[in-house]
Design an enzyme around this catalytic site. Structure first.
Site, PDB file in Angstrom:
ATOM      1  N   THR A 355       0.745  -1.288   0.347  1.00 17.77           N
ATOM      2  CA  THR A 355       0.451  -0.048   0.179  1.00 17.77           C
ATOM      3  C   THR A 355       0.816   1.324   0.121  1.00 17.77           C
ATOM      4  O   THR A 355       1.711   0.773  -0.013  1.00 17.77           O
ATOM      5  CB  THR A 355      -0.548   0.079   1.268  1.00 17.77           C
ATOM      6  OG1 THR A 355      -1.575  -0.879   1.364  1.00 17.77           O
ATOM      7  CG2 THR A 355      -1.818   0.934   1.355  1.00 17.77           C
ATOM      8  N   GLU A 375      -2.720  -4.034  -2.310  1.00 17.50           N
ATOM      9  CA  GLU A 375      -3.226  -4.854  -1.815  1.00 17.50           C
ATOM     10  C   GLU A 375      -1.541  -5.901  -1.079  1.00 17.50           C
ATOM     11  O   GLU A 375      -1.019  -5.040  -0.714  1.00 17.50           O
ATOM     12  CB  GLU A 375      -3.653  -5.895  -1.847  1.00 17.50           C
ATOM     13  CG  GLU A 375      -4.758  -6.912  -0.318  1.00 17.50           C
ATOM     14  CD  GLU A 375      -3.848  -7.266   0.449  1.00 17.50           C
ATOM     15  OE1 GLU A 375      -3.721  -8.526   0.352  1.00 17.50           O
ATOM     16  OE2 GLU A 375      -4.128  -7.323   1.417  1.00 17.50           O
ATOM     17  N   GLU A 393      -7.116  -7.825  -4.397  1.00 19.59           N
ATOM     18  CA  GLU A 393      -7.300  -7.189  -3.313  1.00 19.59           C
ATOM     19  C   GLU A 393      -8.527  -8.181  -2.639  1.00 19.59           C
ATOM     20  O   GLU A 393      -9.467  -8.581  -1.379  1.00 19.59           O
ATOM     21  CB  GLU A 393      -8.606  -6.029  -3.696  1.00 19.59           C
ATOM     22  CG  GLU A 393      -8.830  -4.806  -2.011  1.00 19.59           C
ATOM     23  CD  GLU A 393      -7.215  -4.145  -2.467  1.00 19.59           C
ATOM     24  OE1 GLU A 393      -6.685  -4.880  -0.936  1.00 19.59           O
ATOM     25  OE2 GLU A 393      -6.498  -3.999  -3.051  1.00 19.59           O
ATOM     26  N   SER A 420     -11.349  -3.552   4.400  1.00 20.55           N
ATOM     27  CA  SER A 420      -9.997  -2.575   4.133  1.00 20.55           C
ATOM     28  C   SER A 420      -9.488  -1.890   6.059  1.00 20.55           C
ATOM     29  O   SER A 420     -10.749  -2.417   6.278  1.00 20.55           O
ATOM     30  CB  SER A 420      -9.333  -1.364   3.197  1.00 20.55           C
ATOM     31  OG  SER A 420      -8.351  -0.544   3.445  1.00 20.55           O
ATOM     32  N   GLY A 443      -1.278  -2.700   5.660  1.00 16.92           N
ATOM     33  CA  GLY A 443      -1.526  -4.164   5.702  1.00 16.92           C
ATOM     34  C   GLY A 443      -3.034  -3.752   6.828  1.00 16.92           C
ATOM     35  O   GLY A 443      -3.215  -2.177   7.204  1.00 16.92           O
TER      36      GLY A 443
END
Length: 536
Positions: A355, A375, A393, A420, A443
């Site tokens: 990310t 991801e 994802e 998420s 994450g």
């Protein structure tokens, strides 16, 4: 001021501000360059969440550019023939893990609503860098060198030399396919991504994957829409903190943890001390316990009322003890209905550190806090002929749809957005002015990184750079995690004495933050990555 995870991206956004663009224009330019220079983290093949503060209207709006599951997706998508969940990388690699990308639609949506400069102008720097090439950074080189999951020749050959080694640091990497794609999008808009040749290319890459070919279709791409949502906001100390709503659990979980901590004097505990590590980790356990049961796509699952109720969170805060760690905290019962917490199953979906994050404030006071991703590092390991990697994802969904006979809220369903942890955040002072912006990569660790950064700025009165640079620590309702090679590792004996199970880990985070001072803005970028801040 622009704070982003790569200096080339920071420069692209800063130059847009200097050319008369606003924070939205700059964010688009930053994202387009990030997709080129750190393609392992974000790009056209992924999704993003964005908070935008409009200085003129004083309105804060949340934009949800999260990927969606294809219409053919079923809850057992990541179960093997034996009915057991697949190993993580057995699910990630290939087309099965790819969700409908949302980033391009998000960029066009925010530009139409808030942008100032012409859309094609925002693509120029990324196109030049893609055509002329950019120097491979130490971080990109190291990540390619460590990557062992290539299954597609196109992706492997872009990052790796013919003799199988990562391309050297400083060597120039050109991506003419990406440049061509950007030229098409600059001329024709997002419609050219979700229909036509680029859409065909995406579907072809997914269906043609050697491992785990997927089922995403042109119709899935054509149906994609950005969601405009109401931010989640609550008070902490004298400040008002706002974050992303569901399907990102980041905003709610950050706010829950901060509200649980509010009765305690973190300022006197000091930065990254034994007591601050204990109290913050315990609050995060309690917040993650609720997250793992109650948080999912709100268009498919209605969370219980009261997750941010003051009385409920005060009851949760009383569970923190000075003599013993909670270990694994149970979920609460915010609606005060007996056994409500048992109605839904536990979600143990993995979110691995990748990310990217950016924070921008323009000269008029408009502000963007944005977190963007594909991801896992390098996503599904599928690269399109159009020059970008595709996300994985869908592995942010729970692999297990039912837990002990109870449905899991974050199970796979057609058209659904996976939960998420991205947590772009904007903080307002008592006068209603923007006080700080913060966000991070990493994450599910994003939540802990953002909590640490906000507490560093608010409670410990640190500037953003110092707050970000503090050792990373926290709990995701499991071990108390301590950043390897930092001073807090020495706290292990005391933490063990309180019953903490600890885990020392490499934690690259990837936070950015900007804060208001009496003389102007000051920014910070995570020293664990390659970020940079530019402003005037």
């Amino acid at each position: 001021m622009v704070a982003a995870a790569n200096p080339l991206a920071t420069r692209a956004g800063y130059d847009i501000l200097r050319a008369g663009g606003n924070a939205i224009d700059a964010a688009i330019a930053v994202q387009l360059v990030l997709g080129l220079v750190e393609p392992q983290s974000s790009g056209l093949g992924g999704g993003a969440f964005l908070l935008y503060h409009d200085a003129r209207t004083k309105r804060l709006v949340a934009y949800d550019g999260r990927e969606t599951a294809p219409a053919a997706a079923t809850p057992d998508r990541f179960l093997g023939a034996d009915g057991q969940p697949l190993a993580f990388y057995d699910a990630v690699i290939g087309g099965r893990s790819v969700g409908v990308p949302g980033t391009v639609a998000l960029l066009e949506t925010i530009h139409r609503r808030h942008g100032r400069l012409p859309w094609p102008r925002l693509f120029r720097r990324a196109i030049v860098l893609a055509e002329r090439g950019f120097p491979i950074s130490p971080r990109l080189h190291a990540l390619v060198a460590a990557e062992t999951h290539w299954s597609q020749a196109r992706a492997r050959d872009y990052f790796v030399t013919p003799d199988g080694n990562a391309r050297p640091i400083g060597s120039r990497l050109r991506n003419t396919a990406y440049a061509r794609t950007l030229r098409v999008l600059a001329a024709r808009g997002a419609g050219a991504f979700y229909n036509g040749a680029i859409a065909d290319d995406i579907v072809r890459a997914i269906h043609g994957a050697i491992r785990n070919p997927g089922d995403l279709t042109r119709a899935d791409l054509a149906r994609y829409r950005v969601k405009v949502r109401q931010p989640v906001c609550d008070s902490y100390r004298a400040f008002r903190i706002c974050g992303m709503p569901l399907p990102s659990s980041g905003g709610l979980t950050v706010l829950q943890a901060l509200k649980i901590l509010e009765p305690y004097d973190l300022a006197s505990m000091g930065p990254a001390s034994f007591w601050s590590v204990h109290f913050i980790s315990e609050a995060e356990r309690l917040a993650f316990a609720d997250r793992n049961v109650y948080m999912a796509d709100p268009d498919f699952f209605r969370p219980p009322e009261g997750l941010l109720d003051d009385e409920y969170l005060h009851r949760r805060s009383l569970l923190i003890s000075t003599t013993k760690s909670l270990g694994v905290a149970p979920p609460g019962d915010p609606a005060r209905r007996e056994a409500r917490a048992l109605a839904w199953g536990q979600d143990t979906a993995a979110e691995f550190p990748s990310t990217s994050d950016l924070a921008i404030v323009d000269g008029e006071g408009n502000a963007v806090s944005m977190t963007t991703t594909i991801e896992d590092g390098f996503g599904s390991r599928l690269m399109t002929e159009s020059g970008f990697l595709l996300n994985n994802e869908l592995t942010d969904f729970s692999f297990v749809p039912v837990d002990n006979g109870r449905p899991v809220a974050n199970r796979v369903e057609p058209g659904k957005r996976p939960r998420s942890s991205m947590a772009p955040t904007i903080v307002y002072d008592p006068q209603g002015r923007i006080y700080a912006l913060a966000g991070s990569a990493g994450g599910s660790l994003i939540i802990d990184h953002v909590i640490k950064t906000l507490i560093g700025i608010i409670d410990w009165k640190l500037d953003p750079q110092a707050a970000i640079a503090l050792p990373n620590f926290g709990s995701r309702n499991g071990p108390t995690e301590l950043e390897q090679g930092t001073s807090i590792v020495a706290l292990q004996p005391k933490l063990h004495a309180l019953g903490h199970e600890t885990r020392v880990m490499i934690d690259p985070s990837g936070a950015q933050a900007i804060a208001r001072t009496p003389t102007g803005w000051i920014g910070g970028a995570d020293p664990r990555r390659e970020g940079a801040v530019m402003g005037q």
